[in-house]
Write a protein that holds these residues in place. Structure first.
Motif, PDB file in Angstrom:
ATOM      1  N   GLN A 534       0.817  -1.212   0.000  1.00  0.00           N
ATOM      2  CA  GLN A 534       0.000   0.000   0.000  1.00  0.00           C
ATOM      3  C   GLN A 534       0.853   1.266   0.000  1.00  0.00           C
ATOM      4  N   GLU A 535       2.087   1.157   0.445  1.00  0.00           N
ATOM      5  CA  GLU A 535       3.109   2.209   0.400  1.00  0.00           C
ATOM      6  C   GLU A 535       2.878   3.352   1.385  1.00  0.00           C
ATOM      7  N   ILE A 536       1.672   3.662   1.749  1.00  0.00           N
ATOM      8  CA  ILE A 536       1.425   4.800   2.653  1.00  0.00           C
ATOM      9  C   ILE A 536       0.402   4.388   3.700  1.00  0.00           C
ATOM     10  N   ILE A 537       0.749   4.661   4.961  1.00  0.00           N
ATOM     11  CA  ILE A 537      -0.165   4.489   6.091  1.00  0.00           C
ATOM     12  C   ILE A 537      -0.104   5.778   6.898  1.00  0.00           C
ATOM     13  N   GLU A 538      -1.234   6.232   7.381  1.00  0.00           N
ATOM     14  CA  GLU A 538      -1.307   7.473   8.148  1.00  0.00           C
ATOM     15  C   GLU A 538      -1.411   7.161   9.627  1.00  0.00           C
ATOM     16  N   ASP A 539      -0.708   7.968  10.443  1.00  0.00           N
ATOM     17  CA  ASP A 539      -0.801   7.815  11.895  1.00  0.00           C
ATOM     18  C   ASP A 539      -1.870   8.748  12.440  1.00  0.00           C
ATOM     19  N   SER A 540      -1.960   8.837  13.774  1.00  0.00           N
ATOM     20  CA  SER A 540      -3.021   9.633  14.402  1.00  0.00           C
ATOM     21  C   SER A 540      -2.871  11.124  14.142  1.00  0.00           C
ATOM     22  N   GLN A 541      -1.646  11.598  13.865  1.00  0.00           N
ATOM     23  CA  GLN A 541      -1.392  13.019  13.624  1.00  0.00           C
ATOM     24  C   GLN A 541      -1.452  13.372  12.148  1.00  0.00           C
ATOM     25  N   GLY A 542      -1.806  12.433  11.316  1.00  0.00           N
ATOM     26  CA  GLY A 542      -1.910  12.689   9.893  1.00  0.00           C
ATOM     27  C   GLY A 542      -0.607  12.577   9.145  1.00  0.00           C
ATOM     28  N   ASN A 543       0.481  12.187   9.818  1.00  0.00           N
ATOM     29  CA  ASN A 543       1.765  12.026   9.143  1.00  0.00           C
ATOM     30  C   ASN A 543       1.779  10.716   8.359  1.00  0.00           C
ATOM     31  N   SER A 544       2.476  10.750   7.251  1.00  0.00           N
ATOM     32  CA  SER A 544       2.497   9.596   6.363  1.00  0.00           C
ATOM     33  C   SER A 544       3.669   8.668   6.689  1.00  0.00           C
ATOM     34  N   ILE A 545       3.346   7.424   6.826  1.00  0.00           N
ATOM     35  CA  ILE A 545       4.367   6.374   6.982  1.00  0.00           C
ATOM     36  C   ILE A 545       4.585   5.797   5.590  1.00  0.00           C
ATOM     37  N   LYS A 546       5.725   6.111   4.968  1.00  0.00           N
ATOM     38  CA  LYS A 546       5.951   5.795   3.572  1.00  0.00           C
ATOM     39  C   LYS A 546       6.988   4.687   3.396  1.00  0.00           C
ATOM     40  N   TRP A 547       6.662   3.769   2.545  1.00  0.00           N
ATOM     41  CA  TRP A 547       7.613   2.726   2.140  1.00  0.00           C
ATOM     42  C   TRP A 547       8.735   3.337   1.296  1.00  0.00           C
ATOM     43  N   GLU A 548       8.445   4.470   0.714  1.00  0.00           N
ATOM     44  CA  GLU A 548       9.412   5.138  -0.156  1.00  0.00           C
ATOM     45  C   GLU A 548      10.701   5.486   0.578  1.00  0.00           C
ATOM     46  N   ASP A 603      20.404  14.568  11.158  1.00  0.00           N
ATOM     47  CA  ASP A 603      21.823  14.901  11.304  1.00  0.00           C
ATOM     48  C   ASP A 603      22.440  15.369   9.984  1.00  0.00           C
ATOM     49  N   LEU A 604      22.222  14.615   8.910  1.00  0.00           N
ATOM     50  CA  LEU A 604      22.778  15.002   7.613  1.00  0.00           C
ATOM     51  C   LEU A 604      21.861  15.960   6.858  1.00  0.00           C
ATOM     52  N   LYS A 605      20.570  16.027   7.259  1.00  0.00           N
ATOM     53  CA  LYS A 605      19.582  16.936   6.669  1.00  0.00           C
ATOM     54  C   LYS A 605      19.507  16.775   5.152  1.00  0.00           C
ATOM     55  N   LEU A 606      19.401  15.533   4.717  1.00  0.00           N
ATOM     56  CA  LEU A 606      19.240  15.273   3.296  1.00  0.00           C
ATOM     57  C   LEU A 606      17.794  15.537   2.893  1.00  0.00           C
ATOM     58  N   LYS A 607      17.597  16.275   1.786  1.00  0.00           N
ATOM     59  CA  LYS A 607      16.262  16.718   1.387  1.00  0.00           C
ATOM     60  C   LYS A 607      15.341  15.546   1.034  1.00  0.00           C
ATOM     61  N   GLU A 608      15.930  14.518   0.446  1.00  0.00           N
ATOM     62  CA  GLU A 608      15.071  13.410   0.026  1.00  0.00           C
ATOM     63  C   GLU A 608      14.477  12.631   1.190  1.00  0.00           C
ATOM     64  N   PHE A 609      14.947  12.926   2.414  1.00  0.00           N
ATOM     65  CA  PHE A 609      14.418  12.213   3.585  1.00  0.00           C
ATOM     66  C   PHE A 609      13.615  13.130   4.509  1.00  0.00           C
ATOM     67  N   GLU A 610      13.223  14.310   4.011  1.00  0.00           N
ATOM     68  CA  GLU A 610      12.392  15.200   4.811  1.00  0.00           C
ATOM     69  C   GLU A 610      11.008  14.569   5.031  1.00  0.00           C
ATOM     70  N   GLY A 611      10.532  14.598   6.253  1.00  0.00           N
ATOM     71  CA  GLY A 611       9.239  14.020   6.588  1.00  0.00           C
ATOM     72  C   GLY A 611       9.277  12.527   6.875  1.00  0.00           C
ATOM     73  N   SER A 612      10.475  11.970   7.134  1.00  0.00           N
ATOM     74  CA  SER A 612      10.596  10.528   7.414  1.00  0.00           C
ATOM     75  C   SER A 612      10.449  10.198   8.891  1.00  0.00           C
ATOM     76  N   GLU A 613      10.097  11.196   9.726  1.00  0.00           N
ATOM     77  CA  GLU A 613       9.985  10.952  11.163  1.00  0.00           C
ATOM     78  C   GLU A 613       8.899   9.921  11.477  1.00  0.00           C
ATOM     79  N   ALA A 614       7.753  10.005  10.774  1.00  0.00           N
ATOM     80  CA  ALA A 614       6.660   9.070  11.046  1.00  0.00           C
ATOM     81  C   ALA A 614       7.049   7.643  10.665  1.00  0.00           C
ATOM     82  N   THR A 615       7.788   7.502   9.570  1.00  0.00           N
ATOM     83  CA  THR A 615       8.233   6.162   9.158  1.00  0.00           C
ATOM     84  C   THR A 615       9.213   5.590  10.173  1.00  0.00           C
TER      85      THR A 615
END
Length: 974
Positions: A534-548, A603-615
């Motif tokens: 399914q690639e995307i699951i949402e948590d209680s705060q609306g953040n996306s848990i992404k397989w990506e 730590d490295l602040k790579l742009k492609e990983f912005e928003g990966s906290e929920a995952t």
């Protein structure tokens, strides 16, 4: 033959211990017996079997004495003795013709000896000596009582058939003397004519060939010439006695040595003691040998040393034999023949198996074993608590005939025969796993072709009733996430519905609660499958848990050539072809992946990983939740792998409550995930949380039957490992038929040492006792070649500027941070080999140089110093430069690791040793501590990196298809 304790019928003397007198039987030959009776004035009719005559009535030359026995010669003739004067009787013989009587006796003696020689009868104790024959006149014998026979002249047989040769009478000092006296004072009439029999040399009429003279050792080796006089005869007798005595002593010593040796070496301890006594091994070797051999090996050696086949086989040896025969009959026969057939024959093993009835249904042997376990626990004042596990295993659809019945049809254990029965394609197995002990046992199995929820529920009820008869208490039940299993729980009385969750049902007999667990390993796989598909699951705060994000992390590691301390590979991303592997699912949704995502994002602040906290948060929660349901030891120090006990109750219960709320809040495409079609994994974990809490409160806090709960015992891994054992029996064929499954089940019921392979869906995680034998092998200095190469490079003054100009030397921040983390592991590896205190100080620091290391510090991690990190960075640059210009796996460079070490040391900057200060100049240039420490660091670092590159090359292979094809074969029952 000497007869002890018998009396002489002539004089009445008896044999007394220590006396020289011996008694003898009368001859069995009738003619010789008559001669004796005539001489002794006896009647043959008066003789009995108990009639004896003592040695006083024989001349000494007619007596043969051995150390243990005394014999008389075959041709010896007794005489009468006056016991008062101990002289030969001179009373005349009562006969009308004395000369004829003596001639008759002489002829009888000659005939007897002649017949024996003709027939080849060579007695062991005879010496071929004949008693003398005396020719006398009647007138000289009668009326002359003072005349008697001489014992000095002898008549000997010389083996001739030409008759007798006369010898001249013995001469005396006086020619006119009427009597001749010998040395024994016996009187011989002067009219006596002495004759001597000699052996013939004419072999024309001889029956036996001439005998070759053998060395004189025993009495049987003596001939007539050896007895010509008393001195020679005595010498022969002395030689024979010495030979017999020497041989007797030798035989006795050899027998004693063999007896003592057999008595000594009958066990391994006796063997080592014997070798130590002979100074063949040292005391250290003796202790090492004794400590290194145990279990089945010790029993095998003991049985070989005892060389006994009648003793019973020990449990260790029996278990070893059954286990080895289970895996390979050829290997078993080879081991049996190698170890002198100390293992039982295969037919013996077959007899052992014949006592086990492993036909489908509930197993009576399992019932007997359970009763023994219960009785043992009751003697200690305890109860046996167990978890019931059931699952299906795919089998090949095939009907077989064993000579009595068909195998392969559906069989529910009732021996029902019908023409409408389907071929079985699955084996449903029930297994008990002890919660407060360390054993498991299958209690029954059924051959099925697919069952519904109600039918399975009936079998579960029957199983609970069957187990209850043994006294075992079933507290819980575990199954996987198949839809029919949810139906089974609902039919038994539970309610696996998220809105009205009830995770227990009542026992059919005791009405106690039986809690339902869905296997955590299967639940993790289902959750991974849901996220990956399914690639995307949402948590209680609306953040996306992404397989990506997980896919990007894997790509980043592959592109950079270094992994951020994760197990993530392409296999984890391409999970569809190996979706049954629990290991891949757990490593994907793991804490290490969560930390790596935070590392590249925060730590490295790579742009492609912005928003990966929920995952990352999702991976961390699932990891900790799975650890709680996978606790195996109460001594572990990891936070969530300890057992649920009073010490961890508050922490675990709070976390489980948070997990329950978190799972309920997850959404899939705007719908609560517990209401979607992919709810099985999440609902299964939710049920496990409620069941674990209730089980702890009831069995630990209320009834106090358990002190803690090891949650791994409620896992389905135990049954999966059992299935792996069944599949391993078939070798290359991991899809057994119904008959093969029954035979394998019979073998597995007898012993417990069968282990599944390491490539199955589940891997055994219980601690197993394994014999570790370590040995120290001195190794040569592995840096000799490196020193020589570096010395040559210094002498040639090779220019390496082209390397510095390469773009591969420029590493990213990700690479440098990961190398800093790896440097800490390098320090841990080389510290035992560093003995200089100043150098040890140079290896570590108190500063956190690596951000990844800071995130991975769960316990105690070593922080590498700047010197170690710089050396590792230079090694990484050299590796990348070499990899970009050459084939890393080419053999033209010989030892790749040594080659890279040499190249790195040649390109080290001159200021890298500034931290050593004056300590750098304490030794020679190529042996100072800075140089040696650099070689140690690079050796450990390149060992890690080359191993990583080899693994990465293996992952570049085409997509794996073996697992996919195997599962298709299994599930299609082919």
């Amino acid at each position: 033959m000497v007869n002890m304790g018998k009396s002489c019928m002539i004089c009445g003397l008896k044999k007394v211990p220590g006396d020289e007198i011996s008694v003898h039987r009368f001859p069995s030959d009738e003619k010789m017996k008559k001669v004796w009776c005539d001489v002794l004035k006896l009647e043959v009719a008066d003789l009995k079997d108990t009639s004896y005559i003592c040695s006083k009535h024989f001349h000494k030359k007619d007596i043969i004495q051995w150390p243990s026995r005394t014999f008389i010669k075959e041709a010896a003739i007794p005489f009468l003795v006056d016991m008062e004067s101990e002289s030969i009787s001179t009373e005349p013989i009562a006969s009308s013709s004395h000369s004829e009587s003596l001639d008759e006796m002489q002829n009888i003696v000659e005939e007897t000896i002649s017949v024996e020689q003709t027939n080849g009868a060579q007695s062991r104790h005879s010496i071929a000596t004949i008693s003398e024959a005396v020719e006398v006149n009647d007138s000289s014998m009668i009326g002359n009582p003072n005349e008697s026979f001489s014992s000095s002249s002898t008549l000997t047989a010389s083996g001739t058939q030409s008759g007798m040769e006369e010898t001249s009478p013995s001469k005396t000092d006086s020619a006119e003397s009427d009597e001749v006296y010998d040395k024994d004072n016996f009187v011989v009439p002067k009219t006596c004519k002495l004759t001597k029999r000699k052996r013939t040399t004419d072999t024309s009429d001889s029956v036996l060939p001439p005998r070759k003279r053998v060395p004189l050792r025993y009495i049987g080796d003596c001939e007539s010439d050896d007895m010509r006089d008393p001195r020679t005869a005595k010498r022969c007798l002395d030689i024979s006695r010495k030979s017999i005595k020497y041989q007797s002593i030798k035989i006795k010593r050899l027998q004693q040595m063999n007896r003592r040796l057999r008595g000594k070496i009958h066990s391994l301890t006796a063997l080592t003691n014997h070798l130590r006594h002979k100074n063949l091994i040292t005391e250290d070797a003796e202790s090492v040998i004794s400590a290194s051999v145990s279990g089945a090996a010790k029993q095998l050696m003991t049985r070989m040393l005892k060389k006994s086949r009648s003793q019973k086989y020990s449990p260790e040896l029996r278990q070893f034999a059954l286990t080895l025969n289970f895996y390979s009959t050829k290997a078993y026969n080879y081991v049996r023949n190698t170890f002198l057939k100390c293992l039982p024959h295969t037919r013996t093993l077959t007899k052992w198996y014949q006592t086990i009835d492993a036909s489908p249904g509930f197993l009576t042997e399992a019932m007997a074993a359970l009763k023994l376990k219960v009785a043992e626990a009751n003697s200690r004042g305890q109860k046996i608590l167990c978890n019931l596990v059931f699952d299906e295993m795919a089998i090949r659809k095939r009907v077989e005939w064993d000579g009595e019945k068909f195998h392969g049809y559906v069989d529910m254990g009732i021996n029902f025969q019908s023409d409408n029965l389907e071929e079985a394609k699955e084996a449903l197995v029930f297994m008990l796993v002890a919660l407060n002990s360390h054993w498991k046992i299958p209690v029954g199995y059924f051959l099925i072709s697919g069952l519904g929820g109600s039918e399975k529920a009936n079998l579960v009820t029957k199983c609970l009733e069957f187990v209850h008869e043994s006294g075992v208490i079933v507290t819980s039940m575990t199954f996987d996430g198949a839809p029919t299993n949810f139906a089974v729980a609902n039919h038994l009385g539970a309610n696996l519905n998220a809105s009205n969750l009830k995770t227990y049902f009542s026992h059919p007999i005791t009405d106690e609660h039986v809690y339902v667990f869905l296997d955590p390993s299967h639940m993790v796989k289902l959750m991974r499958n849901c996220l990956g598909s399914q690639e995307i699951i949402e948590d209680s705060q609306g953040n996306s848990i992404k397989w990506e994000f997980i896919v990007k992390l894997c790509d980043l590691q592959e592109n950079q050539g270094l992994h951020a301390a994760t197990k993530l590979r392409k296999r984890h991303i391409e999970w569809a072809k190996e979706k049954m592997k629990v290991r891949l699912a757990v490593q994907t949704l793991s804490k290490s992946v969560a930390e790596a995502l935070d590392f590249v994002n925060k730590d490295l602040k790579l742009k492609e990983f912005e928003g990966s906290e929920a995952t990352a948060n999702f991976c961390r929660i699932i990891n900790n939740l799975f650890d709680i349901f996978n606790s195996r030891s109460r001594f572990t120090k990891k936070p969530f792998e300890r057992p649920l006990s009073p010490a961890t109750k508050e922490e675990y219960f709070n976390f489980l409550t948070e997990c329950s709320s978190y799972i309920r809040s997850l959404k899939l495409k705007g719908i609560p995930i517990l209401e979607s079609n992919r709810k099985s994994g999440f609902l299964g974990f939710l049920s496990c949380i409620e069941s674990l809490k209730s089980l702890y409160e009831e069995r630990v806090e209320v009834k106090k039957e358990l002190k803690y709960i090891l949650s791994y015992k409620i896992s389905q891994d135990h049954l999966e490992i059992f299935f792996g054992c069944v599949r391993s029996k078939g070798g290359y064929n991991n899809n057994p038929t119904a008959r093969q499954f029954e035979n394998t089940m019979k073998r597995l019921l007898i012993h417990t040492e069968i282990k599944a392979g390491d490539s199955g869906n589940a891997i055994a995680l219980d601690s197993t006792s394994i014999l570790h034998c370590s040995s120290y092998v001195p190794t040569k200095n592995k840096f000799v070649e490196i020193d020589a190469k570096i010395q040559e490079s210094y002498e040639e003054n090779i220019d390496h500027d082209y390397v510095h100009s390469s773009n591969v030397w420029n590493m990213t921040l990700y690479n440098e941070d990961v190398i800093g983390y790896t440097a800490g592991f390098v320090v841990r590896k080389i510290k035992p080999n560093v003995h200089c205190n100043l150098c040890l100080i140079m290896l570590e620091t108190d500063e956190n140089i690596s951000a990844l290391q800071l995130r991975k510090t769960y316990g105690r991690l070593i922080k590498a110093s700047e010197f170690v990190i710089n050396v590792c960075k230079e090694g990484e640059k050299c590796l990348r430069s070499f990899k970009s210009s050459s084939n890393l796996f080419s053999r033209e460079f010989g030892n790749l690791k040594n080659f890279l070490i040499i190249k790195t040391i040649q390109n080290l900057p001159t200021n890298i040793y500034n931290s050593f200060e004056d300590h750098f100049y304490d030794e020679e240039p190529l042996s100072n501590h800075g140089y040696v420490l650099t070689k140690l660091i690079l050796d450990s670092f390149f060992h890690i990196r080359i191993h990583h590159e080899t693994t990465a090359k293996e992952s570049e292979r085409p997509a794996r298809v073996r697992s996919s094809y195997t599962k298709n074969i299994l599930f299609k029952n082919q």
